[in-house]
Motif scaffolding. Structure first.
Motif, short mmCIF file in Angstrom:
data_model
loop_
_atom_site.label_atom_id
_atom_site.label_comp_id
_atom_site.label_asym_id
_atom_site.label_seq_id
_atom_site.Cartn_x
_atom_site.Cartn_y
_atom_site.Cartn_z
N LYS A 74 20.41 66.08 37.90
CA LYS A 74 19.66 67.11 37.18
C LYS A 74 20.25 67.29 35.77
O LYS A 74 21.47 67.26 35.59
CB LYS A 74 19.74 68.45 37.93
CG LYS A 74 19.26 68.38 39.38
CD LYS A 74 17.80 68.08 39.50
CE LYS A 74 17.33 68.13 40.94
NZ LYS A 74 15.89 67.84 41.08
N GLY A 113 10.70 75.75 36.04
CA GLY A 113 11.29 74.50 36.47
C GLY A 113 10.26 73.42 36.72
O GLY A 113 10.43 72.26 36.30
N ARG A 114 9.16 73.79 37.39
CA ARG A 114 8.10 72.81 37.65
C ARG A 114 7.47 72.33 36.35
O ARG A 114 7.20 71.14 36.17
CB ARG A 114 7.03 73.43 38.56
CG ARG A 114 7.45 73.58 40.00
CD ARG A 114 6.27 73.87 40.91
NE ARG A 114 5.62 75.12 40.59
CZ ARG A 114 5.95 76.29 41.10
NH1 ARG A 114 6.98 76.36 41.94
NH2 ARG A 114 5.31 77.39 40.78
N CYS A 172 8.76 72.32 33.28
CA CYS A 172 9.69 71.48 32.50
C CYS A 172 9.68 70.05 33.03
O CYS A 172 9.76 69.08 32.26
CB CYS A 172 11.12 72.04 32.59
SG CYS A 172 11.39 73.54 31.64
N HIS A 173 9.55 69.91 34.33
CA HIS A 173 9.52 68.57 34.93
C HIS A 173 8.20 67.86 34.63
O HIS A 173 8.18 66.68 34.25
CB HIS A 173 9.72 68.68 36.44
CG HIS A 173 9.68 67.36 37.15
ND1 HIS A 173 10.61 66.37 36.94
CD2 HIS A 173 8.78 66.87 38.06
CE1 HIS A 173 10.32 65.33 37.69
NE2 HIS A 173 9.21 65.60 38.38
N GLY A 226 9.29 65.68 31.84
CA GLY A 226 9.97 64.74 32.71
C GLY A 226 11.41 65.10 32.99
O GLY A 226 12.20 64.25 33.43
N LEU A 227 11.79 66.33 32.74
CA LEU A 227 13.17 66.77 32.95
C LEU A 227 13.44 66.98 34.44
O LEU A 227 12.57 67.44 35.19
CB LEU A 227 13.44 68.08 32.20
CG LEU A 227 13.33 68.01 30.67
CD1 LEU A 227 13.36 69.41 30.08
CD2 LEU A 227 14.46 67.16 30.10
N GLU A 228 14.64 66.63 34.85
CA GLU A 228 15.07 66.90 36.23
C GLU A 228 15.74 68.26 36.24
O GLU A 228 16.78 68.46 35.61
CB GLU A 228 16.02 65.81 36.71
CG GLU A 228 15.39 64.44 36.84
CD GLU A 228 14.23 64.42 37.84
OE1 GLU A 228 14.29 65.20 38.81
OE2 GLU A 228 13.28 63.66 37.64
N VAL A 229 15.13 69.20 36.95
CA VAL A 229 15.53 70.61 36.86
C VAL A 229 16.02 71.13 38.21
O VAL A 229 15.40 70.89 39.24
CB VAL A 229 14.36 71.48 36.37
CG1 VAL A 229 14.79 72.94 36.24
CG2 VAL A 229 13.81 70.96 35.04
N THR A 233 5.79 70.42 44.95
CA THR A 233 7.20 70.66 45.29
C THR A 233 7.40 70.61 46.80
O THR A 233 8.48 70.31 47.27
CB THR A 233 7.63 72.05 44.76
OG1 THR A 233 7.32 72.13 43.37
CG2 THR A 233 9.12 72.28 44.93
N ASP A 255 12.15 68.20 47.31
CA ASP A 255 13.33 68.11 46.46
C ASP A 255 14.50 68.71 47.24
O ASP A 255 14.44 69.87 47.66
CB ASP A 255 13.09 68.88 45.16
CG ASP A 255 14.25 68.78 44.17
OD1 ASP A 255 15.39 68.54 44.61
OD2 ASP A 255 14.02 68.95 42.96
#
Length: 686
Positions: A77, A98-99, A101-102, A106-109, A243, A352
Motif C-alpha cells: 500500500k 479509499g475506493r 483514490c484506487h 490506481g493507488l493502493e490504499v 471491495t 482486499d
C-alpha cells in the motif's frame, strides 16, 4: 438459664462422627466442583456456535500486526487513510475516499481504524507513502472512542521525530459546539510540531449547516488537484471494482445464517470498557408525555431482570438499535427487482485482505436491508453520480448525471423529496429494475445501522433494574412539500412498538416493522439495546448545590437527578439548593413531567426552584441566582441541543465577566478550570 460462655460441640457417638464426616465430605464435594471435578468444557460453546463464528475465531488467531508501516509494506500500500469515528460518518467517508483514490489514480490504499495500530509506528511510515487523517470531534471537543490511544500519544509523547510523514487532514464537527473540530486542529498542530509535512491546509466539515457531504466533496476535489499537480499522479479511467464479493450459498440452512441478530463486538478497549453487551430488553411500560395529537414524546421503561450482567448508574445512556420500516425495505427491493420472499443465503467476503467485512455473513438480502444497512439514510450527490454507471436506461443515466452534477438542482429536489437509495432508484427509473446494480455497491455505499443514544431518565438508586428513556418522535416535514415527512428511524420504530403493546396497535402514519425481530428474538415487546457509561454525574456530596438547564427531552437526566436527591433527603441526608431551568415550545402541549416536577418541588420544600422558559411565552432572567450558586460551589449541568448549550455558556460567561471585571484570558481560565474540575458538565447533541 443459658450460659454466657459458648463452647465447642464435641461428637459423643459413632452416629455423630458419621454425620460430621458426611457434612465435611459434602462440603468438600461442593467447594471443589468445577475446580477438581466436573470442570466446564472450554469448548462446549462450540456446540451452540454457528459455523461462521468458528471461521471468524480462526482468523482472529492470526494476529494482525499493529505496526502501520509494516502493514503498508506487507500489502504493497502507498496511501493510508486513518479514520476516527464515533457515529460511523468519518469511517464511511474514509472508505469512500479509499475506493476513489484506487479507481481514479490506481493507488493502493489502506483504510485504517486508528485503534488497530500502535500510534508510535506512524513515525516509521517512509516518505514515499502518504497519510490522510479523517477524524471527527464530538461532545466538548472529545475524540472518538477509537482515537483514544492516538490522542494520548500526541499529548503525552515528547520529541517524536516525524520528518518523513507527509499528510493531509479533514475534520468532521459541528459549529454549534464550543470546540468545533478541535480534534483535527490538535492533531494537525501536534503532527506539525513533530516535524511532519502538511501537503495542503486542514479542511473541516460543519454538520450544523447540514454541509458535511458538500464540504467533503469540495475538499476531495482540492485533494485530487494536489495529487495531480503536486504529486504527479496520473488520473485513469474510472471503472467500478467491488471491495466485496457477494455469493449465493443455497446449500446453507437457516440455522447457519445471521437473520438480524446483533453479534456486535466492541472494536476497541475504550468502547468495550464503557459499553455493555447488546441484549434484547423487554419494554416494561410505555407512556405518552405530550398532550398534542400531532406530536409524540415517549417515556419508555425497560426491564433488565433477565440480564444479570447489565447495570447502569444515574446519568448513563441507553442505546437503542433500530430496524428499518417495511415500506422502505419494499421500495428498495422493488427497485432491485428482488422479492421479499427471496431468502437465498448470501456470503459477503472482502476482496482486499486489509478491508474487514463488517456485515455479518452468511445472511440474506432481505435481512441485510432490514437490520444491517441504513437504507433510510439520504443519498448524497456524489452517490447519485456514481449510480449513473449502473442505470438501466440511457434516460435514467442522463437524469442521474444531471442531478448529481448540479448542486442547486440537487438541493432543490431535497426540499421536495426524501431521497433514500430506494426512492432515488425508482425516481430515476420507475419502470425498469436495476438488475446491473451490484449488491456489493449497495453494501459499500450505505452506512451500517448505528445505535441511537438516549439519556436515562431514571435513578439507579431507586430503579436499578428498570431504566427509562425519554424520546420525542421525529417527524420533519419537507420544506416545499409539507405533506411529506422524514421520519426519524429509531423514534418511529419505538412508537410503532409502543403502540403495538397498547390498544391503538398502529403507528399514526401507518409505518410497519417486523417487531418480533429475527427468529422471534424480540417477540413480546423487546428491543436490542446496550448501556453506555457517562461522565454526566451527580456530585458525591448531596449537599452540593445544583444548577440544571434542560430543553425538551434534555430534562430526562435531571428527572433522575431530582428523584435520587429526593430519596436521599427522605432518608435524612442534607441536600443542597437546586435550580432547574426547563424550556420547551408550548406549556400546554410540551411540558413533559409537569405533574412529577410540581410534586418534587413540593417535597423538596424550598430546596428546589423550577424556572420555566417557553419559546412562545415571555420569561424573566434568574442570572443573579445562578451567579450566587456558582460562587457557593454549585455543579452546573446542561442537557439538550449543542446550540442551546453554547448560548447558555455564553450568557453565564458574560455575566461572570461583568460581575468580576474579567478580560477574555481570565474568563477562559475560569471556564477551563470549572470544566476540569467537573463543575460544569454537558450532555448535548446535534
Amino acid at each position: 438459664m443459658a450460659s454466657s460462655t459458648i463452647g465447642y460441640i464435641q461428637p459423643t457417638s459413632t452416629a455423630d462422627v458419621l454425620a460430621l464426616s458426611l457434612v465435611a465430605t459434602c462440603s468438600t464435594y461442593y467447594l471443589l466442583k468445577g475446580i477438581v471435578w466436573d470442570k466446564p468444557d472450554p469448548y462446549r460453546y462450540q456446540l451452540f456456535e454457528r459455523p461462521q463464528l468458528r471461521d471468524d475465531a480462526a482468523r482472529d488467531l492470526k494476529r494482525e500486526t499493529r505496526n502501520i508501516a509494516k502493514k503498508l509494506e506487507e500489502h504493497g500500500k502507498n496511501v493510508v487513510i486513518f479514520w476516527g469515528s464515533q457515529s460511523g460518518t468519518a469511517e464511511g467517508l474514509a472508505n469512500r475516499l479509499g475506493r476513489e483514490c484506487h479507481l481514479r489514480f490506481g493507488l493502493e490504499v489502506l483504510v485504517a481504524d486508528l485503534s488497530d495500530y500502535d500510534p508510535e509506528t506512524i513515525a516509521l511510515i517512509p516518505k514515499a507513502k502518504l497519510a490522510i487523517f479523517i477524524m471527527s470531534t464530538y461532545g466538548e471537543g472529545d475524540p472518538s472512542d477509537n482515537t483514544a490511544g492516538f490522542w494520548d500519544w500526541i499529548h503525552n509523547a515528547e520529541g517524536i521525530p516525524l520528518p518523513n510523514l507527509r499528510y493531509m487532514a479533514f475534520g468532521l464537527g459541528n459549529s454549534n459546539y464550543n470546540y468545533y473540530n478541535r480534534v483535527i486542529d490538535v492533531t494537525a498542530d501536534a503532527l506539525n510540531g513533530f516535524g511532519a509535512t502538511p501537503l495542503m491546509p486542514v479542511s473541516k466539515a460543519d454538520d450544523a449547516q447540514g454541509a458535511t457531504e458538500e464540504d467533503f466533496m469540495a475538499w476531495k476535489h482540492r485533494l485530487f488537484i494536489v495529487f495531480q499537480q503536486d504529486l504527479g499522479f496520473d488520473e485513469i479511467e474510472i471503472k467500478y471494482m467491488p471491495t466485496f464479493s457477494v455469493t449465493k450459498e443455497e446449500s446453507l440452512t437457516v440455522a447457519e445464517l445471521y437473520n438480524g441478530e446483533l453479534s456486535h463486538r466492541w472494536a476497541d478497549g475504550k468502547a468495550a470498557s464503557t459499553c455493555s453487551p447488546i441484549r434484547p430488553l423487554r419494554i416494561q411500560k410505555s407512556k405518552e408525555l405530550f398532550v398534542s395529537s400531532e406530536r409524540n414524546c415517549l417515556q419508555i421503561e425497560l426491564d433488565l431482570s433477565d440480564h444479570s450482567d447489565l447495570h447502569y448508574k444515574t446519568g448513563d445512556h441507553l442505546a437503542v438499535w433500530p430496524m428499518n420500516p417495511d415500506e422502505e425495505i419494499e421500495r428498495l427491493l422493488k427497485a432491485l427487482g428482488i422479492s421479499r420472499d427471496n431468502h437465498v443465503p448470501i456470503t459477503v467476503r472482502s476482496l482486499d485482505p486489509t478491508v474487514k467485512a463488517k456485515i455479518p455473513s452468511p445472511t440474506t438480502i432481505v435481512t441485510l436491508l432490514s437490520h444491517y444497512l441504513e437504507i433510510c439514510a439520504p443519498v448524497s450527490r456524489e452517490a447519485i453520480l456514481n449510480l449513473a454507471q449502473f442505470a438501466p436506461s440511457p434516460k435514467a443515466k442522463a437524469y442521474l448525471l444531471t442531478l448529481g452534477g448540479d448542486k442547486d438542482l440537487y438541493t432543490d429536489l431535497l426540499t421536495r423529496n426524501y431521497l433514500t437509495m430506494g426512492r432515488i432508484l425508482l425516481l430515476a427509473s420507475p419502470d425498469s429494475t436495476w438488475s446491473d446494480l451490484p449488491l456489493s455497491y449497495i453494501i459499500e455505499s450505505l452506512p451500517q445501522i448505528q445505535p441511537r443514544y438516549y439519556s436515562i431518565s431514571s435513578s439507579s438508586v431507586i430503579s436499578p433494574r428498570r431504566p427509562s428513556i425519554t424520546a420525542v418522535v421525529a417527524k420533519t416535514p419537507l420544506v416545499n412539500a409539507p405533506t411529506q415527512c422524514i421520519f426519524g428511524l429509531t423514534t418511529n420504530y419505538l412508537l410503532a412498538l409502543s403502540n403495538s403493546l397498547s390498544t391503538s396497535n398502529v403507528h399514526p402514519q401507518g409505518l410497519t416493522y417486523q417487531l418480533n425481530g429475527p427468529s422471534e428474538t424480540l417477540k413480546g415487546g423487546k428491543i436490542f439495546a446496550h448501556l453506555r457509561k457517562s461522565k454526566f454525574k451527580l456530585p458525591a456530596l448531596a449537599s452540593c448545590p445544583l444548577i440544571m438547564v434542560g430543553a425538551g427531552t434534555g430534562l430526562a437526566p435531571f428527572m433522575a437527578f431530582l428523584t435520587e436527591r429526593q430519596k436521599l433527603m427522605e432518608i435524612g441526608k442534607l441536600v443542597g439548593e437546586m435550580l432547574l431551568f426547563f424550556g420547551c415550545r408550548d406549556p400546554e402541549e410540551d411540558f413533559i413531567y409537569r405533574t412529577e416536577l410540581e410534586e418534587l418541588e413540593r417535597l423538596f420544600a424550598g430546596k428546589l426552584r423550577i424556572v420555566t422558559a417557553f419559546s412562545r411565552v415571555p420569561g424573566k432572567s434568574r442570572i443573579g441566582d445562578v451567579l450566587r450558586l456558582i460562587e457557593e460551589g454549585a455543579n452546573f449541568y446542561i442537557c439538550g441541543r449543542a446550540n442551546m448549550a453554547k448560548e447558555v455558556e455564553r450568557a453565564v460567561g458574560n455575566a461572570m465577566r461583568v460581575k468580576n471585571g474579567w478580560d477574555d484570558t481570565q474568563l477562559n481560565d475560569w471556564s477551563r478550570k470549572i470544566k476540569g474540575m467537573r463543575k460544569l458538565q454537558e450532555d448535548v447533541w446535534g
